[in-house]
Design an enzyme around this catalytic site. Structure first.
Site, PDB file in Angstrom:
ATOM      1  N   TYR A 113       0.822  -1.210   0.000  1.00 16.34           N
ATOM      2  CA  TYR A 113       0.000   0.000   0.000  1.00 16.34           C
ATOM      3  C   TYR A 113       0.853   1.256   0.000  1.00 16.34           C
ATOM      4  O   TYR A 113       1.884   1.325   0.670  1.00 16.34           O
ATOM      5  CB  TYR A 113      -0.853   0.070   1.270  1.00 16.34           C
ATOM      6  CG  TYR A 113      -1.997  -0.886   1.291  1.00 16.34           C
ATOM      7  CD1 TYR A 113      -2.974  -0.837   0.314  1.00 16.34           C
ATOM      8  CD2 TYR A 113      -2.110  -1.809   2.320  1.00 16.34           C
ATOM      9  CE1 TYR A 113      -4.050  -1.708   0.361  1.00 16.34           C
ATOM     10  CE2 TYR A 113      -3.185  -2.680   2.370  1.00 16.34           C
ATOM     11  CZ  TYR A 113      -4.140  -2.629   1.384  1.00 16.34           C
ATOM     12  OH  TYR A 113      -5.196  -3.477   1.432  1.00 16.34           O
ATOM     13  N   HIS A 153     -12.516   3.470   5.724  1.00 18.60           N
ATOM     14  CA  HIS A 153     -11.335   2.685   5.374  1.00 18.60           C
ATOM     15  C   HIS A 153     -10.895   1.759   6.516  1.00 18.60           C
ATOM     16  O   HIS A 153      -9.889   1.058   6.388  1.00 18.60           O
ATOM     17  CB  HIS A 153     -10.164   3.613   5.026  1.00 18.60           C
ATOM     18  CG  HIS A 153     -10.327   4.298   3.704  1.00 18.60           C
ATOM     19  ND1 HIS A 153     -10.497   5.660   3.577  1.00 18.60           N
ATOM     20  CD2 HIS A 153     -10.369   3.813   2.445  1.00 18.60           C
ATOM     21  CE1 HIS A 153     -10.622   5.970   2.302  1.00 18.60           C
ATOM     22  NE2 HIS A 153     -10.559   4.874   1.592  1.00 18.60           N
ATOM     23  N   ARG A 185      -5.305   7.258  -8.749  1.00 24.31           N
ATOM     24  CA  ARG A 185      -4.509   6.161  -8.202  1.00 24.31           C
ATOM     25  C   ARG A 185      -5.176   4.858  -8.626  1.00 24.31           C
ATOM     26  O   ARG A 185      -6.286   4.853  -9.156  1.00 24.31           O
ATOM     27  CB  ARG A 185      -4.411   6.233  -6.681  1.00 24.31           C
ATOM     28  CG  ARG A 185      -5.737   5.991  -5.973  1.00 24.31           C
ATOM     29  CD  ARG A 185      -5.579   6.081  -4.464  1.00 24.31           C
ATOM     30  NE  ARG A 185      -4.764   5.012  -3.911  1.00 24.31           N
ATOM     31  CZ  ARG A 185      -5.225   3.829  -3.513  1.00 24.31           C
ATOM     32  NH1 ARG A 185      -6.511   3.544  -3.625  1.00 24.31           N
ATOM     33  NH2 ARG A 185      -4.416   2.918  -3.012  1.00 24.31           N
ATOM     34  N   ASN A 207      -6.281   0.789  -7.482  1.00 21.21           N
ATOM     35  CA  ASN A 207      -6.412  -0.263  -6.492  1.00 21.21           C
ATOM     36  C   ASN A 207      -6.705  -1.543  -7.266  1.00 21.21           C
ATOM     37  O   ASN A 207      -7.037  -1.488  -8.453  1.00 21.21           O
ATOM     38  CB  ASN A 207      -7.515   0.059  -5.494  1.00 21.21           C
ATOM     39  CG  ASN A 207      -7.330  -0.728  -4.200  1.00 21.21           C
ATOM     40  OD1 ASN A 207      -6.376  -1.498  -4.044  1.00 21.21           O
ATOM     41  ND2 ASN A 207      -8.261  -0.535  -3.281  1.00 21.21           N
ATOM     42  N   GLU A 244      -9.099  -1.129 -10.224  1.00 17.74           N
ATOM     43  CA  GLU A 244      -9.885   0.089 -10.079  1.00 17.74           C
ATOM     44  C   GLU A 244      -9.014   1.292 -10.412  1.00 17.74           C
ATOM     45  O   GLU A 244      -7.973   1.499  -9.779  1.00 17.74           O
ATOM     46  CB  GLU A 244     -10.404   0.230  -8.646  1.00 17.74           C
ATOM     47  CG  GLU A 244     -11.440  -0.812  -8.287  1.00 17.74           C
ATOM     48  CD  GLU A 244     -11.880  -0.738  -6.831  1.00 17.74           C
ATOM     49  OE1 GLU A 244     -12.825  -1.456  -6.480  1.00 17.74           O
ATOM     50  OE2 GLU A 244     -11.277   0.026  -6.041  1.00 17.74           O
ATOM     51  N   TYR A 258      -7.413 -10.211   2.954  1.00 15.19           N
ATOM     52  CA  TYR A 258      -8.337  -9.087   2.834  1.00 15.19           C
ATOM     53  C   TYR A 258      -8.926  -9.011   1.425  1.00 15.19           C
ATOM     54  O   TYR A 258     -10.106  -8.751   1.244  1.00 15.19           O
ATOM     55  CB  TYR A 258      -7.605  -7.786   3.186  1.00 15.19           C
ATOM     56  CG  TYR A 258      -8.433  -6.551   2.923  1.00 15.19           C
ATOM     57  CD1 TYR A 258      -9.567  -6.284   3.691  1.00 15.19           C
ATOM     58  CD2 TYR A 258      -8.093  -5.662   1.907  1.00 15.19           C
ATOM     59  CE1 TYR A 258     -10.340  -5.161   3.454  1.00 15.19           C
ATOM     60  CE2 TYR A 258      -8.869  -4.534   1.663  1.00 15.19           C
ATOM     61  CZ  TYR A 258      -9.985  -4.294   2.437  1.00 15.19           C
ATOM     62  OH  TYR A 258     -10.747  -3.186   2.190  1.00 15.19           O
ATOM     63  N   LYS A 259      -8.113  -9.273   0.435  1.00 22.43           N
ATOM     64  CA  LYS A 259      -8.582  -9.213  -0.948  1.00 22.43           C
ATOM     65  C   LYS A 259      -9.342 -10.483  -1.341  1.00 22.43           C
ATOM     66  O   LYS A 259      -9.873 -10.554  -2.454  1.00 22.43           O
ATOM     67  CB  LYS A 259      -7.405  -8.952  -1.893  1.00 22.43           C
ATOM     68  CG  LYS A 259      -6.821  -7.530  -1.736  1.00 22.43           C
ATOM     69  CD  LYS A 259      -5.600  -7.305  -2.598  1.00 22.43           C
ATOM     70  CE  LYS A 259      -4.964  -5.934  -2.364  1.00 22.43           C
ATOM     71  NZ  LYS A 259      -5.763  -4.814  -2.891  1.00 22.43           N
TER      72      LYS A 259
END
Lengths: 321, 206, 348
Positions: free
Chosen positions: C37, C193, C223, C225, C265, C316-317
């Site tokens: 990140y 978040h 940005r 993601n 994204e 998490y993903k």
């Protein structure tokens, strides 16, 4: 990461003497196109070339945000200031070409408010003129309490009265009229937000009264631009760019950095927004922190400085710029 | 019973403070169960301000989800207005009326369980107060109010993790992710990827 | 400009596919062989011709099919589009931004004519011809945000700015990577978040918020993601997790190439002028693994990124359970050769 929006090249379309102290300036785009829309409370930085000295002063936009044909500001002449307002009053004429920064809003209305209670002192009226126009167009509830030294200096009062009727309340110091703040604060429905713009003393009085009356912090909004104070010249090392600069008596540190050709970020140039915050690498002396941005602890630590309004006295100041 | 120390968690999980007197034109206090003690402590800490606080106080109190009922203790504080309600649901219309009539200067103090605090805070926000203008102190049961992210139904007083949604019957694990607007934690189907593989329901909230 | 719109589905028979041209312009998000990140924001300035950055809002071959899918999601669950009452002005700002951008960037597809506040909008691909009064909701079939985002690819959220924070208080969210607008609406920046692991400790959100509070009108930023999705399902919502969750247990060495998708994204952030709110378009691009590996550099690099990703992030993903199968598949396309810097495919 850059936050720079394109600047707006403009022509001065009108200069109007509002009263003994205030002149209004209207700018239109040089290419004839529309101005970007803005939100009530926004300001622009006006760039001036004052006989070789570059001045950049922030002024609230006071026109109707729905009017994209031009931007209006009002400038109060400050004889004791560093010269920006004097330059605007004495040298800016219709037809002159100037440059404006893009609008930035550090004094926005809270769109959730059930009602907006606006309190203005003197030239502090300007952001409210834009805000009231926007609220009126969108059906927002507001009332204005506007104090001036005397009737002659009550800029725009008749026009505001004509536009908004008894939602506009005026007060004159020389007639010993005072805003009855305790009564005003006690009578507002839940969900009201309070906004104050004016002299430092008035802002302090309104904020303290609101706190004493039990108004939550998040419902009380103020805007106070600081003019960079004049002071004793001092020298600064810019470590990242390898330059040593001298800051003149009536120059701000930020202006001196820019004059040396070093790029530095900024938005408000009045100690409020935090954009120009700069790391202090070494300091042998005393930083005069004049900003509203750094916390007391940060100021005491001497490791950060806001070059738009703060100055230095002492032997050595080294900045990471 | 003193205020609850919750383990550190993610940033959306509410944290609670300690009620403290603030100047105001009306002091609205809503509490359930052991939250009564937080009101007693608030008045005690107010010191010289206590008589003025109580003279402009409106207290709404109800028993906690664990049955704790300290109505007598709260009533004995001597507030200008005291109302005992059998449940939050039965107090809600009264609460809305008080908030609708209130002027700026109102102070709101909430004490007790998360379900009570969350729902009363939501009403105060709907009436126009910023969420952080509402003072909160947790006391008593740690049972949770949880929204099923799938069917949107809210299950009150959840004790186990996972638990069975009272509306759609899916087994949900309880996240610390919390919505002030819904006054609820989020419940997510625990066996979505492997239907039928449900771990035992463990008592986590008491 | 010769844009041909695919007829394809994002559910049921899943006929979604990328043309060879769409594969080459795919916004591959990794500019190096590992990932962590970061704030990673850059000015959203027009990029090279043909890339997804060429215009402010990219319109591609999936446009009509994505808009059909959005309408299906909204018919099933109207809560996917919500705007708190004070966000209507921001919705108009967004409508203006999208209409002006599209009419300027795709004049053969979209037209906007203004006469004061009387506006005339033409969307040729969707066969829409609408006259309305700007700032008057009664002249549109939906609120301004819903109206325009039913005609624009990607999710959109609108953030109000106050108290030195951003508040997510309106949105159109039907192509999301497993988060719920209905649950999160009204939260502050750090709150919505909150479930993201690691990034808070790294200070990513503190820095990002500080930066965004100063975002200026006319100077948008962007940005990336990314995550992984089984099957080309745009609507991976928590609401429907029981519907799509089981597919995560269906990945095998035989089908990983045709069912696993990299989901990227392209997120842009725009200061809105009248409301002072921030618009956050989240544009989702999907690519099947067997499409992606046709670009040799991307096959090599994705293998290394997925293989070496910290377990918290893969969990998490949502692909930790399939990671070994994915890595085994991708390893066949990684000969160990060094990769060139940046995300662009190597010249052929």
């Amino acid at each position: 990461m850059s936050v720079g929006a394109p600047k707006i090249p403009v022509t001065v379309a009108e200069v109007t003497e509002v009263n003994d102290l205030i002149k209004r300036f209207r700018f239109v785009r040089r290419d004839g196109g529309p101005m970007p829309p803005f939100s009530g409370g926004a300001h622009v930085v006006v760039e001036m070339d004052d006989h070789g000295t570059r001045r950049m002063n922030p002024y609230s936009l006071m026109g109707d945000p729905a009017d994209s044909t031009g931007y209006c500001i009002s400038v109060r002449r400050d004889e004791a200031g560093r010269g920006g307002s004097l330059y605007m009053h004495h040298h800016v004429r219709p037809g002159m070409q100037m440059v404006l920064g893009a609008p930035v809003n550090l004094f926005a209305l809270d769109a959730r408010a059930r009602e907006h209670l606006l309190i203005a002192g003197g030239i502090g009226i300007t952001p409210f003129i834009a805000q009231m126009a926007q609220l009126e167009a969108l059906g927002g509830r507001f009332e204005l309490h506007y104090a001036a030294r005397n009737r002659a200096l009550g800029a725009y009062m008749p026009a505001l009265r004509a536009a908004y009727g008894d939602r506009v309340h005026t007060y004159f110091d020389d007639e010993r009229q005072l805003i009855d703040l305790p009564a005003l604060l006690a009578g507002q429905p839940l969900g009201t937000h309070l906004y104050v713009c004016g002299p430092k003393g008035m802002i302090g009085w309104v904020r303290a009264s609101a706190e004493a009356a039990g108004w939550p912090r998040a419902t009380v909004h103020h805007e106070e631009f600081l003019a960079p104070p004049v002071g004793v010249p001092f020298t600064v090392d810019l470590a990242a760019s390898g330059k040593v600069i001298t800051v003149g008596a009536s120059q701000s540190l930020l202006e001196a950095i820019e004059a040396a050709g070093v790029e530095a970020p900024y938005l408000c140039r009045g100690g409020a927004c935090g954009q120009c915050e700069t790391a202090v690498l070494a300091c042998d002396g005393h930083i005069q922190h004049n900003d509203h941005w750094l916390t007391d602890d940060q100021k005491a630590s001497g490791t950060r400085i806001m070059p738009c309004v703060s100055r230095f006295e002492g032997r050595t100041l080294v900045l990471d710029r | 019973m003193t205020k609850t120390d919750f383990p550190p968690s993610i940033r959306s999980r509410p944290v609670y403070g300690e009620l403290a007197y603030r100047p105001g034109s009306l002091h609205l206090m809503v509490a359930d169960g052991e939250g009564a003690n937080a009101l007693v402590d608030l008045v005690a800490r107010a010191g010289a301000e206590a008589p003025g606080l109580l003279a402009r106080a409106h207290i709404i109190y109800m028993p906690g989800p664990n049955g704790t009922d300290l109505s007598a203790v709260v009533q004995a504080l001597g507030a200008a207005q005291f109302h005992r309600s059998p449940s939050y649901a039965s107090a809600e219309l009264r609460l809305r009326k008080v908030l609708a009539d209130a002027r700026m200067g109102l102070q709101v103090y909430l004490a007790g369980t998360e379900g009570l605090i969350g729902q009363a805070q939501r009403e105060a926000m709907a009436a126009g107060l910023p969420h952080d203008a509402v003072q909160t102190e947790h006391r008593g049961a740690t049972v949770r109010r949880v929204q099923c992210v799938h069917c949107k139904g809210i299950t009150e007083n959840v004790r186990t993790d996972p638990f069975v949604c009272a509306h759609c019957g899916l087994t949900l694990f309880v996240r610390d992710h919390y919505s002030r607007r819904l006054a609820a934690f989020q419940g997510v189907n625990i066996d979505a990827e492997d239907p039928g593989k449900v771990p035992p329901l463990v008592e986590r909230f008491t | 400009m010769g844009l041909t719109f695919n007829t394809e589905t994002f559910r049921g028979d899943f006929t979604f596919h990328n043309s060879p041209a769409a594969i080459r312009r795919f916004p591959f998000p990794f500019d190096r062989d590992d990932y962590m990140y970061s704030v990673n924001m850059e000015p959203h300035v027009p990029g090279p011709k043909g890339t997804v950055f060429e215009h402010n809002f990219d319109v591609d071959e999936h446009y009509l099919s994505e808009m059909r899918d959005r309408a299906l999601v909204l018919a099933e669950d109207p809560l996917r589009c919500q705007s708190l009452p004070h966000m209507t002005l921001a919705g108009w700002d967004l409508l203006e931004l999208i209409m002006e951008s599209k009419a300027r960037d795709y004049p053969d597809l979209f037209e906007l004519h203004k006469n004061g506040n009387r506006w005339h909008w033409i969307n040729r691909p969707m066969q829409i011809d609408q006259s309305f009064t700007f700032l008057d909701e009664t002249t549109l079939p939906y609120g301004p945000m819903e109206y325009i985002t039913r005609q624009a690819q990607g999710d959109f959220t609108l953030q109000d700015q106050r108290d030195d924070n951003l508040w997510i208080e309106a949105g159109m969210v039907t192509t999301q990577a497993d988060w719920s607008l209905d649950f999160d609406i009204g939260m502050g920046f750090h709150e919505w978040h909150a479930p993201v692991p690691k990034a808070h400790e790294l200070g990513v959100f503190d820095r990002a918020l500080k930066f965004l509070l100063k975002l200026q009108h006319g100077a948008p930023v962007r940005r990336f993601n990314w995550t992984m999705t089984v099957d080309p399902l745009l609507d991976t919502s928590p609401e429907n997790y029981p519907v799509w969750g089981p597919t995560r247990a269906m990945i095998t060495p035989g089908n990983v190439g045709s069912r696993m998708h990299l989901r990227v994204e392209l997120q842009t952030l725009h200061r809105l002028p009248r409301s002072n709110a921030i618009a956050f378009p989240i544009r989702c691009y999907l690519i099947r693994f067997d499409e992606l590996v046709t670009i040799p550099k991307w096959g090599r690099r994705l293998h290394r990124v997925i293989r070496d990703l910290p377990v918290e992030l893969a969990t998490y993903k949502g692909f930790e359970r399939n990671r070994a199968t994915m890595v085994d598949y991708l390893a066949r396309f990684d000969d160990g050769a060094p990769t060139s810097p940046g995300w662009m495919p190597d010249p052929e």
